[in-house]
Write a protein that holds these residues in place. Structure first.
Motif, PDB file in Angstrom:
ATOM      1  N   ALA A  78       0.834  -1.212   0.000  1.00 50.65           N
ATOM      2  CA  ALA A  78       0.000   0.000   0.000  1.00 50.65           C
ATOM      3  C   ALA A  78       0.862   1.253   0.000  1.00 50.65           C
ATOM      4  O   ALA A  78       0.596   2.199  -0.747  1.00 50.65           O
ATOM      5  N   TYR A  79       1.904   1.273   0.836  1.00 52.39           N
ATOM      6  CA  TYR A  79       2.808   2.420   0.860  1.00 52.39           C
ATOM      7  C   TYR A  79       3.456   2.616  -0.508  1.00 52.39           C
ATOM      8  O   TYR A  79       3.587   3.746  -0.997  1.00 52.39           O
ATOM      9  N   SER A  80       3.861   1.514  -1.128  1.00 48.08           N
ATOM     10  CA  SER A  80       4.504   1.599  -2.443  1.00 48.08           C
ATOM     11  C   SER A  80       3.550   2.149  -3.483  1.00 48.08           C
ATOM     12  O   SER A  80       3.901   3.014  -4.288  1.00 48.08           O
ATOM     13  N   ASP A  81       2.305   1.647  -3.470  1.00 51.89           N
ATOM     14  CA  ASP A  81       1.321   2.097  -4.459  1.00 51.89           C
ATOM     15  C   ASP A  81       1.001   3.573  -4.288  1.00 51.89           C
ATOM     16  O   ASP A  81       0.867   4.316  -5.268  1.00 51.89           O
ATOM     17  N   VAL A  82       0.877   4.005  -3.033  1.00 48.13           N
ATOM     18  CA  VAL A  82       0.572   5.417  -2.778  1.00 48.13           C
ATOM     19  C   VAL A  82       1.728   6.300  -3.203  1.00 48.13           C
ATOM     20  O   VAL A  82       1.545   7.366  -3.798  1.00 48.13           O
ATOM     21  N   SER A  83       2.950   5.869  -2.928  1.00 52.82           N
ATOM     22  CA  SER A  83       4.118   6.695  -3.234  1.00 52.82           C
ATOM     23  C   SER A  83       4.322   6.894  -4.722  1.00 52.82           C
ATOM     24  O   SER A  83       4.883   7.895  -5.149  1.00 52.82           O
ATOM     25  N   VAL A  84       3.860   5.960  -5.535  1.00 50.94           N
ATOM     26  CA  VAL A  84       4.043   6.092  -6.991  1.00 50.94           C
ATOM     27  C   VAL A  84       2.742   6.436  -7.686  1.00 50.94           C
ATOM     28  O   VAL A  84       2.672   6.433  -8.910  1.00 50.94           O
ATOM     29  N   SER A  85       1.699   6.737  -6.923  1.00 45.19           N
ATOM     30  CA  SER A  85       0.389   6.974  -7.537  1.00 45.19           C
ATOM     31  C   SER A  85       0.407   8.133  -8.502  1.00 45.19           C
ATOM     32  O   SER A  85      -0.353   8.176  -9.466  1.00 45.19           O
ATOM     33  N   ARG A  86       1.289   9.118  -8.291  1.00 41.55           N
ATOM     34  CA  ARG A  86       1.330  10.270  -9.194  1.00 41.55           C
ATOM     35  C   ARG A  86       1.755   9.860 -10.586  1.00 41.55           C
ATOM     36  O   ARG A  86       1.458  10.541 -11.573  1.00 41.55           O
ATOM     37  N   TYR A  87       2.480   8.753 -10.699  1.00 38.71           N
ATOM     38  CA  TYR A  87       2.912   8.306 -12.012  1.00 38.71           C
ATOM     39  C   TYR A  87       1.812   7.559 -12.760  1.00 38.71           C
ATOM     40  O   TYR A  87       1.936   7.315 -13.949  1.00 38.71           O
ATOM     41  N   THR A  88       0.753   7.183 -12.046  1.00 38.74           N
ATOM     42  CA  THR A  88      -0.314   6.455 -12.688  1.00 38.74           C
ATOM     43  C   THR A  88      -1.444   7.382 -13.122  1.00 38.74           C
ATOM     44  O   THR A  88      -2.410   6.934 -13.703  1.00 38.74           O
ATOM     45  N   VAL A  89      -1.324   8.669 -12.820  1.00 38.70           N
ATOM     46  CA  VAL A  89      -2.322   9.627 -13.272  1.00 38.70           C
ATOM     47  C   VAL A  89      -2.285   9.676 -14.800  1.00 38.70           C
ATOM     48  O   VAL A  89      -1.217   9.794 -15.400  1.00 38.70           O
ATOM     49  N   SER A  90      -3.433   9.564 -15.428  1.00 34.60           N
ATOM     50  CA  SER A  90      -3.452   9.539 -16.888  1.00 34.60           C
ATOM     51  C   SER A  90      -4.648  10.313 -17.411  1.00 34.60           C
ATOM     52  O   SER A  90      -5.616  10.552 -16.708  1.00 34.60           O
ATOM     53  N   GLY A  91      -4.548  10.700 -18.675  1.00 36.18           N
ATOM     54  CA  GLY A  91      -5.626  11.443 -19.321  1.00 36.18           C
ATOM     55  C   GLY A  91      -5.088  12.618 -20.112  1.00 36.18           C
ATOM     56  O   GLY A  91      -3.885  12.893 -20.114  1.00 36.18           O
ATOM     57  N   ASN A 277     -16.553  24.051 -11.599  1.00 33.34           N
ATOM     58  CA  ASN A 277     -16.271  22.628 -11.698  1.00 33.34           C
ATOM     59  C   ASN A 277     -14.840  22.335 -11.258  1.00 33.34           C
ATOM     60  O   ASN A 277     -13.905  23.009 -11.698  1.00 33.34           O
ATOM     61  N   PRO A 278     -14.655  21.347 -10.398  1.00 34.80           N
ATOM     62  CA  PRO A 278     -13.291  21.017  -9.959  1.00 34.80           C
ATOM     63  C   PRO A 278     -12.482  20.445 -11.114  1.00 34.80           C
ATOM     64  O   PRO A 278     -13.028  19.833 -12.039  1.00 34.80           O
ATOM     65  N   LEU A 279     -11.170  20.663 -11.076  1.00 34.57           N
ATOM     66  CA  LEU A 279     -10.297  20.116 -12.096  1.00 34.57           C
ATOM     67  C   LEU A 279     -10.245  18.598 -11.979  1.00 34.57           C
ATOM     68  O   LEU A 279     -10.360  18.043 -10.889  1.00 34.57           O
ATOM     69  N   SER A 280     -10.056  17.936 -13.117  1.00 31.73           N
ATOM     70  CA  SER A 280      -9.858  16.495 -13.095  1.00 31.73           C
ATOM     71  C   SER A 280      -8.533  16.189 -12.405  1.00 31.73           C
ATOM     72  O   SER A 280      -7.694  17.081 -12.205  1.00 31.73           O
ATOM     73  N   GLU A 281      -8.317  14.942 -12.034  1.00 33.06           N
ATOM     74  CA  GLU A 281      -7.082  14.565 -11.345  1.00 33.06           C
ATOM     75  C   GLU A 281      -5.844  14.900 -12.180  1.00 33.06           C
ATOM     76  O   GLU A 281      -4.909  15.518 -11.660  1.00 33.06           O
ATOM     77  N   PRO A 282      -5.805  14.547 -13.479  1.00 28.66           N
ATOM     78  CA  PRO A 282      -4.625  14.922 -14.260  1.00 28.66           C
ATOM     79  C   PRO A 282      -4.478  16.428 -14.434  1.00 28.66           C
ATOM     80  O   PRO A 282      -3.360  16.953 -14.412  1.00 28.66           O
ATOM     81  N   ALA A 283      -5.598  17.147 -14.594  1.00 29.07           N
ATOM     82  CA  ALA A 283      -5.514  18.602 -14.746  1.00 29.07           C
ATOM     83  C   ALA A 283      -4.998  19.256 -13.473  1.00 29.07           C
ATOM     84  O   ALA A 283      -4.214  20.213 -13.529  1.00 29.07           O
ATOM     85  N   GLU A 284      -5.419  18.755 -12.328  1.00 27.74           N
ATOM     86  CA  GLU A 284      -4.938  19.296 -11.051  1.00 27.74           C
ATOM     87  C   GLU A 284      -3.451  19.026 -10.893  1.00 27.74           C
ATOM     88  O   GLU A 284      -2.698  19.881 -10.404  1.00 27.74           O
ATOM     89  N   ALA A 285      -3.011  17.842 -11.313  1.00 27.14           N
ATOM     90  CA  ALA A 285      -1.584  17.519 -11.230  1.00 27.14           C
ATOM     91  C   ALA A 285      -0.767  18.437 -12.124  1.00 27.14           C
ATOM     92  O   ALA A 285       0.308  18.915 -11.737  1.00 27.14           O
ATOM     93  N   VAL A 286      -1.289  18.733 -13.316  1.00 26.28           N
ATOM     94  CA  VAL A 286      -0.598  19.649 -14.232  1.00 26.28           C
ATOM     95  C   VAL A 286      -0.602  21.058 -13.665  1.00 26.28           C
ATOM     96  O   VAL A 286       0.390  21.785 -13.757  1.00 26.28           O
ATOM     97  N   ARG A 287      -1.712  21.460 -13.045  1.00 25.99           N
ATOM     98  CA  ARG A 287      -1.780  22.806 -12.455  1.00 25.99           C
ATOM     99  C   ARG A 287      -0.709  22.983 -11.388  1.00 25.99           C
ATOM    100  O   ARG A 287      -0.072  24.036 -11.300  1.00 25.99           O
ATOM    101  N   GLN A 288      -0.508  21.970 -10.572  1.00 22.66           N
ATOM    102  CA  GLN A 288       0.496  22.070  -9.512  1.00 22.66           C
ATOM    103  C   GLN A 288       1.899  22.228 -10.105  1.00 22.66           C
ATOM    104  O   GLN A 288       2.706  23.014  -9.608  1.00 22.66           O
TER     105      GLN A 288
END
Length: 314
Positions: A78-91, A277-288
Protein backbone atom coordinates in the motif's frame (compact mmCIF):
# COMPACT_ATOMS: atom_id res chain seq x y z
CA UNK A 1 -3.48 -2.51 17.09
CA UNK A 2 -0.23 -0.89 16.01
CA UNK A 3 1.77 -2.40 13.19
CA UNK A 4 4.87 -1.69 15.28
CA UNK A 5 3.85 -4.46 17.72
CA UNK A 6 3.37 -6.92 14.86
CA UNK A 7 6.77 -6.01 13.46
CA UNK A 8 8.33 -6.55 16.89
CA UNK A 9 6.55 -9.90 17.27
CA UNK A 10 7.85 -11.09 13.90
CA UNK A 11 11.37 -10.00 14.78
CA UNK A 12 11.24 -11.97 18.07
CA UNK A 13 10.11 -15.08 16.21
CA UNK A 14 12.68 -14.65 13.42
CA UNK A 15 15.59 -14.13 15.83
CA UNK A 16 14.33 -16.72 18.33
CA UNK A 17 15.03 -14.48 21.29
CA UNK A 18 13.66 -11.32 22.88
CA UNK A 19 17.20 -10.21 23.68
CA UNK A 20 18.42 -10.61 20.09
CA UNK A 21 15.25 -8.97 18.74
CA UNK A 22 15.72 -5.99 21.05
CA UNK A 23 19.29 -5.57 19.78
CA UNK A 24 18.15 -5.81 16.15
CA UNK A 25 15.35 -3.29 16.67
CA UNK A 26 17.61 -1.05 18.75
CA UNK A 27 15.12 -0.81 21.63
CA UNK A 28 15.34 -1.77 25.30
CA UNK A 29 14.45 -5.37 26.16
CA UNK A 30 11.81 -4.35 28.78
CA UNK A 31 10.06 -2.19 26.18
CA UNK A 32 9.99 -5.10 23.73
CA UNK A 33 8.65 -7.42 26.42
CA UNK A 34 5.87 -4.90 27.08
CA UNK A 35 4.92 -4.91 23.40
CA UNK A 36 4.70 -8.69 23.42
CA UNK A 37 2.61 -8.60 26.59
CA UNK A 38 0.27 -6.04 24.98
CA UNK A 39 -0.25 -8.35 22.00
CA UNK A 40 -1.10 -11.29 24.27
CA UNK A 41 -3.57 -9.14 26.20
CA UNK A 42 -5.12 -7.98 22.93
CA UNK A 43 -5.59 -11.53 21.60
CA UNK A 44 -6.19 -13.06 25.05
CA UNK A 45 -3.81 -15.81 24.11
CA UNK A 46 -0.27 -16.79 25.01
CA UNK A 47 1.74 -16.32 21.84
CA UNK A 48 5.24 -17.39 22.86
CA UNK A 49 6.75 -19.78 25.37
CA UNK A 50 10.06 -18.60 26.79
CA UNK A 51 12.75 -21.15 27.52
CA UNK A 52 16.50 -21.45 28.08
CA UNK A 53 17.08 -21.84 24.34
CA UNK A 54 14.88 -18.89 23.39
CA UNK A 55 11.20 -18.61 22.46
CA UNK A 56 8.78 -21.13 20.98
CA UNK A 57 5.54 -20.31 19.20
CA UNK A 58 2.25 -21.50 20.61
CA UNK A 59 -0.45 -22.53 18.15
CA UNK A 60 -2.05 -19.10 18.57
CA UNK A 61 1.34 -17.47 18.06
CA UNK A 62 1.92 -19.50 14.88
CA UNK A 63 -1.43 -18.33 13.50
CA UNK A 64 -0.70 -14.70 14.33
CA UNK A 65 2.79 -14.94 12.80
CA UNK A 66 1.29 -16.15 9.52
CA UNK A 67 -1.34 -13.41 9.41
CA UNK A 68 1.14 -10.73 10.53
CA UNK A 69 3.40 -11.54 7.60
CA UNK A 70 0.49 -11.08 5.19
CA UNK A 71 -0.70 -7.87 6.87
CA UNK A 72 2.72 -6.22 6.85
CA UNK A 73 3.39 -7.28 3.26
CA UNK A 74 0.07 -5.74 2.17
CA UNK A 75 0.85 -2.59 4.12
CA UNK A 76 4.23 -2.30 2.41
CA UNK A 77 2.50 -2.70 -0.94
CA UNK A 78 0.00 0.00 0.00
CA UNK A 79 2.81 2.42 0.86
CA UNK A 80 4.50 1.60 -2.44
CA UNK A 81 1.32 2.10 -4.46
CA UNK A 82 0.57 5.42 -2.78
CA UNK A 83 4.12 6.69 -3.23
CA UNK A 84 4.04 6.09 -6.99
CA UNK A 85 0.39 6.97 -7.54
CA UNK A 86 1.33 10.27 -9.19
CA UNK A 87 2.91 8.31 -12.01
CA UNK A 88 -0.31 6.46 -12.69
CA UNK A 89 -2.32 9.63 -13.27
CA UNK A 90 -3.45 9.54 -16.89
CA UNK A 91 -5.63 11.44 -19.32
CA UNK A 92 -5.60 14.47 -21.61
CA UNK A 93 -5.12 17.99 -20.27
CA UNK A 94 -5.70 21.05 -22.44
CA UNK A 95 -3.96 24.26 -21.48
CA UNK A 96 -4.02 27.64 -23.17
CA UNK A 97 -1.02 29.98 -23.12
CA UNK A 98 -1.68 33.57 -24.11
CA UNK A 99 0.24 34.63 -27.24
CA UNK A 100 2.45 37.71 -26.83
CA UNK A 101 2.88 36.89 -23.15
CA UNK A 102 5.85 35.71 -21.13
CA UNK A 103 3.72 32.69 -20.33
CA UNK A 104 4.78 31.27 -23.69
CA UNK A 105 8.12 30.50 -22.05
CA UNK A 106 6.31 27.94 -19.91
CA UNK A 107 5.30 25.65 -22.76
CA UNK A 108 8.58 23.74 -23.22
CA UNK A 109 9.42 23.46 -19.47
CA UNK A 110 5.85 22.26 -18.86
CA UNK A 111 6.15 19.59 -21.55
CA UNK A 112 9.41 18.37 -20.03
CA UNK A 113 8.07 18.33 -16.48
CA UNK A 114 4.84 16.52 -17.38
CA UNK A 115 6.72 13.97 -19.47
CA UNK A 116 9.00 13.28 -16.50
CA UNK A 117 6.52 13.40 -13.64
CA UNK A 118 3.22 12.46 -15.30
CA UNK A 119 4.03 10.13 -18.21
CA UNK A 120 0.42 9.00 -18.39
CA UNK A 121 -0.82 12.54 -19.10
CA UNK A 122 -1.06 13.83 -22.68
CA UNK A 123 -0.85 17.61 -22.93
CA UNK A 124 -2.67 19.72 -25.50
CA UNK A 125 -1.09 23.18 -25.51
CA UNK A 126 -2.90 26.00 -27.31
CA UNK A 127 -0.99 29.23 -27.98
CA UNK A 128 -2.78 30.67 -31.01
CA UNK A 129 -5.34 33.41 -31.33
CA UNK A 130 -9.07 32.89 -31.52
CA UNK A 131 -11.76 32.79 -28.87
CA UNK A 132 -10.84 34.24 -25.48
CA UNK A 133 -9.10 31.60 -23.38
CA UNK A 134 -11.16 32.47 -20.30
CA UNK A 135 -14.30 31.52 -22.23
CA UNK A 136 -12.73 28.26 -23.33
CA UNK A 137 -11.91 27.47 -19.68
CA UNK A 138 -15.45 28.31 -18.57
CA UNK A 139 -17.11 26.15 -21.24
CA UNK A 140 -14.74 23.24 -20.61
CA UNK A 141 -12.82 23.29 -23.88
CA UNK A 142 -9.66 24.13 -21.95
CA UNK A 143 -8.83 22.74 -18.52
CA UNK A 144 -6.80 25.81 -17.54
CA UNK A 145 -4.93 28.70 -19.13
CA UNK A 146 -2.14 31.20 -18.55
CA UNK A 147 -3.62 34.50 -19.66
CA UNK A 148 -3.47 38.26 -19.26
CA UNK A 149 -5.95 39.76 -16.84
CA UNK A 150 -7.04 39.14 -13.27
CA UNK A 151 -10.83 39.00 -13.65
CA UNK A 152 -13.35 39.01 -12.25
CA UNK A 153 -15.15 36.92 -14.86
CA UNK A 154 -18.15 34.83 -13.84
CA UNK A 155 -17.33 31.15 -14.01
CA UNK A 156 -13.55 31.62 -13.91
CA UNK A 157 -11.01 31.82 -11.12
CA UNK A 158 -7.81 33.84 -11.56
CA UNK A 159 -4.54 33.41 -9.68
CA UNK A 160 -2.16 36.28 -10.54
CA UNK A 161 1.43 35.13 -11.03
CA UNK A 162 3.24 38.27 -12.20
CA UNK A 163 2.87 41.74 -13.68
CA UNK A 164 4.28 42.34 -17.16
CA UNK A 165 5.59 45.80 -17.99
CA UNK A 166 5.37 46.79 -21.64
CA UNK A 167 8.04 48.44 -23.78
CA UNK A 168 8.47 49.94 -27.23
CA UNK A 169 10.24 47.76 -29.81
CA UNK A 170 11.07 49.79 -32.87
CA UNK A 171 13.41 50.14 -35.85
CA UNK A 172 16.57 52.11 -35.08
CA UNK A 173 15.39 54.69 -37.60
CA UNK A 174 12.78 55.80 -35.06
CA UNK A 175 15.55 57.84 -33.45
CA UNK A 176 15.58 56.64 -29.83
CA UNK A 177 18.69 55.39 -28.13
CA UNK A 178 18.67 51.83 -26.76
CA UNK A 179 17.07 51.83 -23.29
CA UNK A 180 16.01 55.49 -23.45
CA UNK A 181 12.64 55.99 -21.71
CA UNK A 182 9.79 57.22 -23.91
CA UNK A 183 6.36 58.51 -22.99
CA UNK A 184 3.07 57.51 -24.57
CA UNK A 185 2.72 61.09 -25.83
CA UNK A 186 5.97 60.72 -27.78
CA UNK A 187 4.52 57.72 -29.60
CA UNK A 188 1.80 59.72 -31.34
CA UNK A 189 1.84 59.06 -35.10
CA UNK A 190 4.52 56.34 -34.79
CA UNK A 191 3.46 53.50 -37.16
CA UNK A 192 2.49 50.52 -35.03
CA UNK A 193 1.90 46.80 -35.50
CA UNK A 194 -0.22 45.18 -32.78
CA UNK A 195 -2.16 41.96 -32.12
CA UNK A 196 -5.92 41.85 -32.92
CA UNK A 197 -8.35 43.69 -30.68
CA UNK A 198 -9.38 40.63 -28.66
CA UNK A 199 -5.82 40.25 -27.35
CA UNK A 200 -5.12 41.70 -23.88
CA UNK A 201 -1.85 43.25 -25.04
CA UNK A 202 -3.72 45.25 -27.67
CA UNK A 203 -6.39 46.27 -25.17
CA UNK A 204 -3.82 47.44 -22.62
CA UNK A 205 -2.01 49.52 -25.27
CA UNK A 206 -5.18 51.11 -26.61
CA UNK A 207 -6.40 51.90 -23.10
CA UNK A 208 -3.14 53.66 -22.24
CA UNK A 209 -3.22 55.74 -25.44
CA UNK A 210 -6.89 56.63 -24.96
CA UNK A 211 -6.46 57.69 -21.35
CA UNK A 212 -3.46 59.80 -22.32
CA UNK A 213 -5.35 61.39 -25.20
CA UNK A 214 -2.69 60.23 -27.66
CA UNK A 215 -3.67 58.97 -31.13
CA UNK A 216 -2.55 55.43 -31.95
CA UNK A 217 -1.26 55.04 -35.50
CA UNK A 218 -2.07 51.36 -36.05
CA UNK A 219 -1.08 50.37 -39.59
CA UNK A 220 -1.73 46.61 -39.32
CA UNK A 221 -2.86 43.82 -37.01
CA UNK A 222 -0.46 40.88 -36.82
CA UNK A 223 -1.25 37.54 -35.18
CA UNK A 224 2.03 35.79 -35.96
CA UNK A 225 4.89 36.57 -33.61
CA UNK A 226 7.39 35.57 -36.30
CA UNK A 227 5.85 38.00 -38.76
CA UNK A 228 5.76 40.75 -36.14
CA UNK A 229 9.44 40.30 -35.26
CA UNK A 230 10.49 40.20 -38.91
CA UNK A 231 8.45 43.31 -39.70
CA UNK A 232 10.11 45.30 -36.90
CA UNK A 233 13.54 44.01 -37.92
CA UNK A 234 12.85 45.10 -41.51
CA UNK A 235 12.00 48.62 -40.32
CA UNK A 236 8.33 48.51 -41.35
CA UNK A 237 6.89 49.71 -38.03
CA UNK A 238 7.21 49.55 -34.24
CA UNK A 239 5.29 47.46 -31.73
CA UNK A 240 4.56 47.42 -27.99
CA UNK A 241 4.93 44.18 -26.05
CA UNK A 242 5.79 42.95 -22.54
CA UNK A 243 9.35 44.04 -21.81
CA UNK A 244 10.82 40.66 -20.94
CA UNK A 245 9.16 39.14 -23.99
CA UNK A 246 11.30 41.35 -26.21
CA UNK A 247 14.20 39.01 -25.39
CA UNK A 248 12.47 36.20 -27.31
CA UNK A 249 11.94 38.07 -30.58
CA UNK A 250 15.46 37.58 -32.01
CA UNK A 251 15.77 41.28 -32.72
CA UNK A 252 18.63 42.51 -34.90
CA UNK A 253 21.11 45.30 -34.24
CA UNK A 254 18.90 47.76 -36.09
CA UNK A 255 16.13 47.45 -33.49
CA UNK A 256 15.83 49.32 -30.20
CA UNK A 257 13.97 48.43 -27.01
CA UNK A 258 12.76 51.32 -24.83
CA UNK A 259 10.85 51.39 -21.55
CA UNK A 260 7.53 53.22 -21.72
CA UNK A 261 6.92 55.72 -18.92
CA UNK A 262 4.40 58.43 -18.15
CA UNK A 263 2.31 56.36 -18.01
CA UNK A 264 3.67 52.85 -17.80
CA UNK A 265 1.71 50.16 -19.61
CA UNK A 266 1.34 46.86 -17.80
CA UNK A 267 -0.89 43.82 -17.49
CA UNK A 268 -1.32 41.01 -14.97
CA UNK A 269 -0.54 37.45 -16.02
CA UNK A 270 -2.71 34.84 -14.27
CA UNK A 271 -3.50 31.16 -14.16
CA UNK A 272 -7.18 30.78 -15.06
CA UNK A 273 -9.21 27.76 -13.93
CA UNK A 274 -12.97 27.04 -13.88
CA UNK A 275 -14.75 28.39 -10.83
CA UNK A 276 -17.70 26.01 -10.70
CA UNK A 277 -16.27 22.63 -11.70
CA UNK A 278 -13.29 21.02 -9.96
CA UNK A 279 -10.30 20.12 -12.10
CA UNK A 280 -9.86 16.50 -13.09
CA UNK A 281 -7.08 14.56 -11.35
CA UNK A 282 -4.62 14.92 -14.26
CA UNK A 283 -5.51 18.60 -14.75
CA UNK A 284 -4.94 19.30 -11.05
CA UNK A 285 -1.58 17.52 -11.23
CA UNK A 286 -0.60 19.65 -14.23
CA UNK A 287 -1.78 22.81 -12.45
CA UNK A 288 0.50 22.07 -9.51
CA UNK A 289 3.47 21.62 -11.84
CA UNK A 290 2.52 24.81 -13.68
CA UNK A 291 2.46 26.84 -10.46
CA UNK A 292 5.97 25.67 -9.58
CA UNK A 293 7.20 26.65 -13.03
CA UNK A 294 5.52 30.07 -12.90
CA UNK A 295 7.31 30.86 -9.64
CA UNK A 296 10.65 30.23 -11.31
CA UNK A 297 9.60 32.15 -14.42
CA UNK A 298 8.46 35.13 -12.37
CA UNK A 299 11.81 35.35 -10.60
CA UNK A 300 13.81 35.28 -13.85
CA UNK A 301 11.51 37.71 -15.63
CA UNK A 302 11.62 40.18 -12.76
CA UNK A 303 15.34 40.48 -13.37
CA UNK A 304 14.91 40.77 -17.14
CA UNK A 305 12.29 43.48 -16.76
CA UNK A 306 14.58 45.30 -14.36
CA UNK A 307 17.38 45.12 -16.91
CA UNK A 308 15.14 46.63 -19.61
CA UNK A 309 13.03 49.03 -17.55
CA UNK A 310 15.85 49.79 -15.12
CA UNK A 311 15.86 52.99 -13.13
CA UNK A 312 13.27 54.52 -15.44
CA UNK A 313 10.38 52.56 -13.89
CA UNK A 314 8.02 54.81 -11.98
Amino acid sequence: METRRLQSFIKIVDTGSITRAADALNIAQPALSQQLAALEVHFRQQLLIRGPQGVTLTEAGRTLYRHAQVILRQLDQAYSDVSVSRYTVSGKVSIGVAPYSSGMRLSVPLLKAVRSELPGVRLHIVDSFGQAYSELVINGRLDLAVIHGAGPIKGARFKPIMTERFCLISPATSGWQQGEPVSVEQLADIPMLLPPIYNFVRRAVELAFTRNGTPLNLIAEVESLITLAQSVNEGIAATILPAAFARDMQLNDQTTVNPIVAPTIEETLSICTPDNNPLSEPAEAVRQILEKLTCRLSESLDQEQTDIIGKHAD
